[in-house]
Design an enzyme around this catalytic site. Structure first.
Site, PDB file in Angstrom:
ATOM      1  N   ASP A  67       0.820  -1.213   0.000  1.00  0.00           N
ATOM      2  CA  ASP A  67       0.000   0.000   0.000  1.00  0.00           C
ATOM      3  C   ASP A  67       0.851   1.260   0.000  1.00  0.00           C
ATOM      4  O   ASP A  67       2.069   1.202   0.150  1.00  0.00           O
ATOM      5  CB  ASP A  67      -0.950  -0.019   1.209  1.00  0.00           C
ATOM      6  CG  ASP A  67      -0.240  -0.354   2.525  1.00  0.00           C
ATOM      7  OD1 ASP A  67       1.007  -0.331   2.553  1.00  0.00           O
ATOM      8  OD2 ASP A  67      -0.920  -0.634   3.518  1.00  0.00           O
ATOM      9  N   ASN A 136      -7.024  -2.777  14.979  1.00  0.00           N
ATOM     10  CA  ASN A 136      -8.433  -3.066  14.689  1.00  0.00           C
ATOM     11  C   ASN A 136      -8.590  -4.258  13.738  1.00  0.00           C
ATOM     12  O   ASN A 136      -9.663  -4.494  13.213  1.00  0.00           O
ATOM     13  CB  ASN A 136      -9.105  -1.817  14.098  1.00  0.00           C
ATOM     14  CG  ASN A 136      -8.477  -1.396  12.779  1.00  0.00           C
ATOM     15  OD1 ASN A 136      -7.551  -2.052  12.291  1.00  0.00           O
ATOM     16  ND2 ASN A 136      -8.977  -0.318  12.194  1.00  0.00           N
ATOM     17  N   HIS A 138      -7.016  -4.663  10.831  1.00  0.00           N
ATOM     18  CA  HIS A 138      -6.815  -4.394   9.397  1.00  0.00           C
ATOM     19  C   HIS A 138      -5.547  -5.080   8.888  1.00  0.00           C
ATOM     20  O   HIS A 138      -4.626  -5.349   9.661  1.00  0.00           O
ATOM     21  CB  HIS A 138      -6.801  -2.889   9.094  1.00  0.00           C
ATOM     22  CG  HIS A 138      -5.594  -2.139   9.542  1.00  0.00           C
ATOM     23  ND1 HIS A 138      -5.654  -0.837   9.985  1.00  0.00           N
ATOM     24  CD2 HIS A 138      -4.284  -2.483   9.604  1.00  0.00           C
ATOM     25  CE1 HIS A 138      -4.439  -0.424  10.281  1.00  0.00           C
ATOM     26  NE2 HIS A 138      -3.589  -1.396  10.074  1.00  0.00           N
ATOM     27  N   GLU A 143      -9.643  -1.941   6.003  1.00  0.00           N
ATOM     28  CA  GLU A 143     -10.143  -1.655   7.349  1.00  0.00           C
ATOM     29  C   GLU A 143     -11.441  -2.428   7.604  1.00  0.00           C
ATOM     30  O   GLU A 143     -12.168  -2.739   6.652  1.00  0.00           O
ATOM     31  CB  GLU A 143     -10.442  -0.146   7.458  1.00  0.00           C
ATOM     32  CG  GLU A 143      -9.268   0.769   7.168  1.00  0.00           C
ATOM     33  CD  GLU A 143      -8.278   0.847   8.331  1.00  0.00           C
ATOM     34  OE1 GLU A 143      -8.465   0.131   9.332  1.00  0.00           O
ATOM     35  OE2 GLU A 143      -7.311   1.633   8.218  1.00  0.00           O
TER      36      GLU A 143
HETATM   37  P1  PGA Z   1       2.514  -1.259  12.887  1.00  0.00           P
HETATM   38  O1  PGA Z   1       1.305  -1.316  11.876  1.00  0.00           O
HETATM   39  O2  PGA Z   1       3.499  -2.268  12.384  1.00  0.00           O
HETATM   40  O3  PGA Z   1       3.070   0.131  12.778  1.00  0.00           O
HETATM   41  O4  PGA Z   1       1.968  -1.597  14.236  1.00  0.00           O
HETATM   42  C1  PGA Z   1       0.809  -2.572  11.534  1.00  0.00           C
HETATM   43  C2  PGA Z   1      -0.319  -2.394  10.543  1.00  0.00           C
HETATM   44  O5  PGA Z   1      -1.097  -1.433  10.710  1.00  0.00           O
HETATM   45  O6  PGA Z   1      -0.415  -3.208   9.629  1.00  0.00           O
END
Ligand code: PGA
Length: 240
Positions: A67, A136, A138, A143
């Site tokens: 992404d 959450n 995702h 999301e």
């Molecule tokens: P993070 O993000 O590694 O910064 O905790 C993980 C994600 O949102 O996929």
């Protein structure tokens, strides 16, 4: 889903890097699916170490990232292109021309999403996809929602994700509100998937994923549909 529960972040990063290294060694012209965020940074540092010791050769490797924020320029230090260059690509012998991140500066976001989807599909999907997991549930910028997208698409970011990412920007107002992201089908087209999670903050999302049910309220739970997924986590993420 296979589970490897590690003692700490360092061990999690080593185990993940070991699985990526195995693919690069057995198939030098492999396609690596890469992720940004704080979680995979240690894994990339381990890959750089292995490269510097002469154990890994990235010269024939192609990479596809999950992404990118939209809109954002590749020179912006918060862009995922910039993250990948500085955390991995600048330190190994991958040919930058073979590294792919959705373009946050494309004029037409929907056209860029369609182009990126066809490109990933033309490669036959990633040989191994590295994933993080959001608090959450995702994965990439898919999301929790009533319905999820199968293909690469433009999406708005949730408040929770904007808050979580605000630490990287001067303030939450500066976090771009949109992103280009692989969809669920694009991610599931990878031949092998590893999902990394560390810290108590990820426990709830990890538990929802490990419940074995598939629900759009936890996009990571869709990984239960894939035959070759390994969760590599630390005790805090696993036990809470
Ligand atoms: P993070 O993000 O590694 O910064 O905790 C993980 C994600 O949102 O996929």
């Amino acid at each position: 889903m296979k589970i490897v529960c590690c003692n700490d972040y360092k061990e999690m990063s080593r185990v993940g890097a070991g699985m990526v290294a195995e693919i690069v060694k057995s198939k030098p012209a492999c396609v690596l699916g890469l992720a940004t965020g704080s979680t995979p940074e240690g894994l990339y540092a381990e890959l750089i170490d292995m490269y510097k010791k002469g154990e890994l050769d990235f010269s024939e490797v192609t990479t596809v990232n999950l992404d990118e924020y939209y809109p954002i320029s590749p020179e912006n230090e918060q862009s995922y292109r910039y993250f990948m260059n500085t955390k991995l690509f600048d330190h190994v012998n991958v040919d930058k021309a073979n590294t792919h991140v959705p373009s946050g500066s494309a004029e037409d976001a929907a056209a860029e999403a369609a182009r990126y989807e066809s490109f990933v599909r033309s490669l036959g999907g990633a040989d191994i996809q590295i994933l993080g997991i959001g608090r959450n549930g995702h994965i990439a910028f898919n999301e929790p929602a009533e319905a999820l997208y199968p293909a690469t698409h433009v999406t708005g970011l949730t408040e929770d994700t904007i808050d979580a990412n605000a630490r990287f920007f001067a303030s939450a107002d500066e976090v771009p509100t949109k992103a280009l992201t692989m969809g669920m089908g694009t991610i599931l087209s990878a031949k092998k998937i590893i999902i990394l999670a560390n810290g108590k903050g990820k426990h709830e999302a990890v538990s929802a994923m490990l419940s074995g049910m598939v629900t759009t309220s936890c996009p990571a739970s869709f990984l239960n549909l894939h035959a070759d997924v390994t969760l590599i986590c630390d005790r805090e993420a696993y036990e809470g």
